[in-house]
Design an enzyme around this catalytic site. Structure first.
Site, short mmCIF file in Angstrom:
data_model
loop_
_atom_site.label_atom_id
_atom_site.label_comp_id
_atom_site.label_asym_id
_atom_site.label_seq_id
_atom_site.Cartn_x
_atom_site.Cartn_y
_atom_site.Cartn_z
CG ASP A 7 -2.23 0.67 1.03
OD1 ASP A 7 -2.32 1.51 0.12
OD2 ASP A 7 -3.17 0.39 1.79
CG ASP A 12 -9.55 2.15 -0.26
OD1 ASP A 12 -9.02 1.08 -0.61
OD2 ASP A 12 -8.99 2.97 0.49
C1 GLA Z 1 -5.74 1.91 2.26
C2 GLA Z 1 -6.13 0.77 1.33
C3 GLA Z 1 -7.17 -0.09 2.00
C4 GLA Z 1 -6.65 -0.62 3.31
C5 GLA Z 1 -6.19 0.53 4.19
C6 GLA Z 1 -5.49 0.02 5.43
O1 GLA Z 1 -6.78 2.80 2.42
O2 GLA Z 1 -6.56 1.26 0.11
O3 GLA Z 1 -7.56 -1.14 1.16
O4 GLA Z 1 -5.60 -1.52 3.07
O5 GLA Z 1 -5.31 1.40 3.50
O6 GLA Z 1 -5.08 1.05 6.23
#
Ligand code: GLA
Length: 707
Positions: free
Chosen positions: A445, A509
């Protein structure tokens, strides 16, 4: 003397002029016969108009201000005394032509620069890939502000489609007429970004998914970028793309060479879907692409299921449920590492939290693998929270200018990976976990933009991007069986270069099936479905609060690399049985879904959206037809399919997915009552098939099989 070269893809031809300055594209479009490069150039040779300088500088691959090109120069830079600011190159030796590529060599002894340009087309399907290498042959440093590549387009490429977006709204299309003047798209976020995606399509007036000439471009780069689409006053159009460099970011020392990112271009005479297919085929031809031999494992991700609330017993039960519904991979998201109880702390401390996991992660990993599932783990390696052991020990490792107050984003700072000590530390921590535990998957990420990103006192995004690639490559070499997913607050880092090291994108997300319709359609412009993370979330979407039946959620996630992001411990027996049915069906169809040609349909009906895949041999197709809105007319239009074999007969059925179908009519179309209909591909494309009346925010799948 100007010479000409012709390159051929499967359906495209590129004619290049070279011999004087940097090579220039004379023609790029549909296939031409092999023998008339000189005639093409002669036919397209442009006369001089009045009130211009006495030469017309070409829109070279690297156009030159120094030759009188008044658009955006391909190279921008200067030496400390100001010299070298408007280079003019000449070809220094004949191009090297191999079976795969062509390399052109140019020099400007006055500016003290050498330029090499490399082009791939032949074994690249219809995708042309090009990059340039610039060497400082002078004896003083050369400060470089731009190193980009340009491709000219014909005047009839009159419309532009590009993409903007934001968190939870990735790949938002923006269509405009390409007037005289420039459209400039600059990304300064230090990741490929949600809002300035380095992708642009240009096409003939009114081009759509199945019609019109379309040229597509993508810069394969995960850092800052600059795209320009300009129509200059002499009528010529060109597209230019390169890294966006800040002042002082690249200073080429004497003898030093810099490589630009790759620019990819694709052309089709039959609309946007075919350009996407060319990009997809190109990616599928790379040896880093997920192989069909190992079907894309259906995964369960814990993020929206438990967030930071990690409890070993709960997670084990969740893994049991994941296995029961047929998932093949269990991904432990954020929250597992030292004192990571919310998003205010712990990034940088990549060791297991001993409060949540007193015996480490091994008990969970072995439980998961014992169920026959792969185990995946979340990292955000480029980041550090000020509240972390790492930051307390090494505040000097942040990618920032410490003379200023630091600006946080999601309570975090960027770690300077171009600092060898910081790099070694992070590499070591990840490597240890990948070595000690049976981990087959990493969700990588990156959740924060670069702000004043400073490395060794200078703008540091480029150095950071290269260090990131190095880190991914080194970890990949040490752990070749580990698949990496690229995530950046959803789809904020999706590009061809990160794909050399990663095998999946977390598309967004947003798991809301309605939003996902459009997001996934945009994503598919560049990337094929097997790279598109698409998860079935709970009844109520966590990011929009919208409520959708499983029938709709399932139909939308079905077309990507399927996952589940839902606390199945909260799901009813019935819901879990339905998820299991969905997963089973997806497994049956994934060979088609993950190898077929993506076909997006156009529709006059703004309340519907249809996209799908057609098998390469056109023997089978699956299309998801969605009502995204309340339709203006009470009965929807027939769905006209595309890219089937006109001569073959196909049987059309509805592939029943678990959950409510969303059907809302008093009667159904007769063919549905009959169970199926057999028609020629031609009829399916020219007249189409009547869908039932559907509720808004519902979808169904058309399954089309050659008889
Ligand atoms: C980001 C990612 C999510 C998740 C969060 C965890 O927002 O896009 O899918 O992994 O971080 O903190």
């Amino acid at each position: 003397m100007t010479k000409h070269l012709m390159l051929h893809g499967e359906h495209t031809t590129l004619v290049l002029a070279h011999g004087d300055g940097p090579p220039a594209v004379v023609y790029w479009g549909g296939s031409l016969p092999n023998d008339d490069a000189e005639s093409v150039a002669s036919a397209l040779n442009r006369p001089l108009a009045h009130a211009t300088i006495d030469v017309e500088a070409p829109v070279a691959l690297v156009p030159e201000l120094g030759s009188g090109f008044f658009g955006s120069p391909g190279i921008k830079g200067a030496r400390p005394d100001g010299s070298g600011w408007a280079p003019r190159f000449t070809e220094s030796r004949p191009p090297e032509v191999t079976a795969d590529d062509i390399r052109f060599f140019c020099e400007d002894p006055i500016a003290g620069l050498e330029l090499e340009i490399e082009i791939f087309l032949k074994n690249n399907r219809d995708v042309v890939a090009l990059r340039q290498m610039l060497k400082n042959t002078g004896d003083t440093p050369y400060s470089l502000g731009r190193q980009s590549l340009s491709l000219p387009l014909p005047t009839h490429a009159e419309e532009i489609l590009d993409f903007t977006g934001r968190w939870c709204d990735e790949f938002h299309p923006r269509r405009q007429v390409w007037e005289a003047g420039a459209i400039i798209n600059e990304n300064r976020r230090g990741r490929s970004s949600h809002d300035h995606v380095a992708v642009i399509f240009a096409g003939t007036r009114g081009f759509d998914e199945q019609h019109g000439e379309v040229w597509g471009f993508h810069l394969g780069w995960s850092g800052n970028s600059r795209l320009v689409a300009e129509r200059v006053s002499d009528g010529r159009r060109y597209l230019q793309a390169g890294e966006l460099l800040f002042p002082g970011e690249v200073i080429l020392e004497a003898g030093e060479t810099i490589e630009s990112p790759w620019l990819y271009g694709a052309y089709s005479a039959t609309g946007l879907s075919s350009v996407s297919q060319a990009f997809h085929q190109h990616l599928r031809g790379r040896d880093t692409h997920p192989s069909l031999d190992k079907p894309r494992p259906v995964l369960l991700n814990t993020w929206e299921a438990v967030y930071f609330d990690h409890d070993l017993d709960t997670l084990k039960k969740l893994a049991d449920r994941a296995a029961e519904v047929g998932a093949e991979r269990f991904v432990l998201d954020d929250g597992w590492f030292h004192r990571r109880n919310d998003d205010t702390a712990a990034l940088g401390d990549w060791f297991v939290d001993d409060q949540k996991y007193p015996d480490g992660l091994e008990p969970l990993v072995s439980h998961v693998t014992g169920l026959g599932l792969e185990f995946g783990l979340w990292f955000e390696p480029e980041m550090v929270n000020p509240n972390s052991e790492l930051y307390r020990a090494h505040p000097e490792w942040v990618l920032a200018d410490a003379d200023y107050e630091l600006i946080l984003g999601r309570n975090q700072l960027v770690l300077d990976l171009a600092n060898p000590d910081a790099y070694a530390h992070i590499f070591g921590q990840i490597d240890t976990l990948l070595t000690d535990l049976d981990i087959s998957y990493v969700k990588w990420d990156m959740n924060r933009d670069h702000v004043q990103a400073t490395h060794n006192g200078r703008a540091g995004t480029r150095a950071q991007t290269l260090a990131l690639y190095r880190l991914l490559a080194e970890l990949g070499e040490r752990h070749p069986h580990v698949e990496i997913e690229s995530c950046s607050s959803g789809g904020g880092r999706a590009d061809f270069e990160i794909l050399r090291h990663t095998r999946r994108f977390w598309t967004s997300d947003c798991n809301d099936a309605l939003e996902r319709q459009r997001i996934q359609r945009g994503f598919s412009m560049l990337f094929p479905p097997e790279l598109m993370g698409a998860h079935v979330g709970p009844h109520v979407s966590h990011t929009t609060r919208r409520t959708h039946d499983l029938g709709f959620r399932g139909a939308v996630a079905f077309l990507g690399h399927l996952g589940i992001e839902w606390n199945l411990l909260d799901a009813s027996d019935d819901e879990r049985a339905q998820v299991k049915e969905l997963v089973t069906l997806h497994k049956k169809f994934r060979p088609l879904l993950h190898s077929g040609d993506v076909v997006r349909l156009d529709s006059a009906d703004e309340a519907s959206m249809t996209q799908g895949v057609v098998a390469a041999d056109k023997s089978e197709a699956l299309f998801a037809y969605a009502r995204i809105n309340t339709a203006r007319s009470s009965v929807p239009d027939p769905v006209q399919f595309a890219q089937l074999d006109p001569e073959r007969k196909y049987r059309v059925t509805i592939l029943a997915l678990p959950g409510r179908s969303g059907e809302f009519g008093r009667t159904r179309p007769q063919w549905m009552d009959d169970g199926s209909v057999v028609l020629s591909g031609k009829a399916l494309m020219m007249m189409g098939v009547q869908p039932p009346v559907l509720d808004p925010e519902s979808a169904l799948l058309f399954h089309i099989v050659a008889e």
